[in-house]
Design an enzyme around this catalytic site. Structure first.
Site, short mmCIF file in Angstrom:
data_model
loop_
_atom_site.label_atom_id
_atom_site.label_comp_id
_atom_site.label_asym_id
_atom_site.label_seq_id
_atom_site.Cartn_x
_atom_site.Cartn_y
_atom_site.Cartn_z
N HIS A 1 -33.50 11.84 30.93
CA HIS A 1 -34.75 11.71 30.17
C HIS A 1 -35.14 13.01 29.48
O HIS A 1 -34.81 14.09 29.95
CB HIS A 1 -35.91 11.18 31.04
CG HIS A 1 -36.44 12.13 32.07
ND1 HIS A 1 -36.51 11.81 33.41
CD2 HIS A 1 -36.95 13.38 31.97
CE1 HIS A 1 -37.05 12.81 34.07
NE2 HIS A 1 -37.31 13.78 33.23
N ASP B 1 -31.60 11.99 35.12
CA ASP B 1 -31.29 10.64 34.61
C ASP B 1 -31.25 10.60 33.08
O ASP B 1 -31.26 9.53 32.48
CB ASP B 1 -32.32 9.62 35.14
CG ASP B 1 -33.74 9.95 34.72
OD1 ASP B 1 -33.94 10.95 33.98
OD2 ASP B 1 -34.67 9.22 35.14
N ASP C 1 -45.58 17.07 27.59
CA ASP C 1 -46.11 16.07 28.53
C ASP C 1 -47.06 16.69 29.55
O ASP C 1 -47.19 17.91 29.64
CB ASP C 1 -44.95 15.35 29.25
CG ASP C 1 -43.86 16.32 29.72
OD1 ASP C 1 -44.11 17.54 29.73
OD2 ASP C 1 -42.76 15.84 30.06
C1 GLP Z 1 -39.60 16.89 34.05
C2 GLP Z 1 -40.14 17.24 32.66
C3 GLP Z 1 -39.01 17.38 31.67
C4 GLP Z 1 -37.95 18.32 32.20
C5 GLP Z 1 -37.41 17.79 33.51
C6 GLP Z 1 -36.32 18.65 34.10
O1 GLP Z 1 -39.23 15.58 34.14
N1 GLP Z 1 -41.05 16.26 32.20
O2 GLP Z 1 -39.54 17.87 30.44
O3 GLP Z 1 -36.93 18.45 31.26
O4 GLP Z 1 -38.49 17.72 34.42
O5 GLP Z 1 -36.86 19.73 34.79
P1 GLP Z 1 -36.03 20.97 35.31
O6 GLP Z 1 -35.81 21.86 34.14
O7 GLP Z 1 -36.89 21.61 36.34
O8 GLP Z 1 -34.74 20.45 35.86
#
Ligand code: GLP
Length: 270
Positions: A138, A136, A67
């Site tokens: 995702h 959440d 993304d």
């Molecule tokens: C963002 C990214 C995700 C990632 C999430 C969690 O939303 N788009 O791909 O998994 O953050 O990030 P972190 O690993 O910093 O908790």
């Protein structure tokens, strides 16, 4: 889903890097799906170490990131392209032309997303997709309610994600409200998925992803439909899993099998 519970972030990172490195060694032209966020950072550091000290060769590896924020130039300090350059690409021998991150400044989003899917197809599909998880539930930026069949597209970020990601920006107002993200359907087409999660903040999402029902409200739960997912989580992220002991037992059996000690798993003869 294979669930590996490790003690902490460093051991999650090492285990995850071992899976990636094994594939890179076995198939030097592999297509890797990569993720941003703080969770895969330790894994990237370990891969950089393996490249420097063990000669892990990325010269023919192709990558596709999940993304990108809409409106940020690739050089913006918070863009995911910049994150990938700084966290991995600049430190290994990957060919820059083989690294793909959606372009947050594309003018025609629809065409760009279609083209991204096409590039993945032309590369032969993703062999291993690395995934983090939002609080959440995702994956990539597939926020709750995303279609489980979705493809790469534009997505509005939820208030929770904007809040979570504000820590990387000066203020919440600076967090882009839109992102281009691979869809859940795109992710499910990769041959193998490696889901990483660390810390207490991810415990609920991990419980629902692994042991809850498949629902578009927790897009990571769609991974239950995939035939080859490895979840590597630390103790804190695993703390709400009810079948934790069973997962450990499966891993013990797996290690014995890999060591050729199947006899230890067979019933004792009387
Ligand atoms: C963002 C990214 C995700 C990632 C999430 C969690 O939303 N788009 O791909 O998994 O953050 O990030 P972190 O690993 O910093 O908790």
């Amino acid at each position: 889903m294979r669930v590996i519970v490790e003690r902490d972030f460093p051991s999650v990172s090492r285990t995850a890097a071992r899976f990636v490195a094994r594939l890179v060694r076995e198939r030097p032209t592999s297509v890797l799906g990569l993720a941003t966020g703080s969770t895969p950072l330790g894994m990237y550091q370990e891969l950089i170490r393996m490249h420097r000290e063990e000669g892990l060769d990325f010269s023919r590896i192709v990558t596709f990131n999940l993304d990108e924020y809409v409106g940020l130039a690739p050089t913006h300090p918070q863009s995911y392209r910049r994150f990938m350059q700084q966290s991995l690409f600049d430190h290994i021998n990957i060919d820059g032309r083989n690294t793909h991150v959606p372009d947050g400044r594309a003018l025609d989003f629809e065409a760009h997303c279609e083209q991204y899917e096409k590039l993945i197809d032309e590369a032969g599909g993703i062999d291993l997709q690395v995934l983090g998880i939002g609080a959440d539930g995702h994956i990539a930026f597939n926020e709750p309610g995303s279609s489980l069949g979705s493809r790469t597209r534009l997505k509005s970020l939820t208030a929770e994600t904007l809040r979570d990601n504000a820590r990387f920006f000066g203020s919440i107002e600076e967090v882009p409200r839109l992102a281009i993200t691979m869809g859940v359907g795109t992710i499910l087409e990769s041959r193998q998925c490696l889901l990483l999660a660390c810390g207490q903040a991810k415990a609920r999402a991990i419980k629902e992803t692994i042991e809850g029902p498949v629902t578009a409200q927790i897009t990571a739960s769609a991974l239950q439909l995939h035939r080859d997912v490895i979840a590597v989580v630390d103790e804190e992220a695993a703390q709400l899993l009810e079948r934790r002991e069973y997962y450990r037992e499966v891993e013990r059996a797996q290690s014995l099998l890999e060591a050729g000690e199947i006899s230890k798993l067979l019933p004792h003869k009387s």
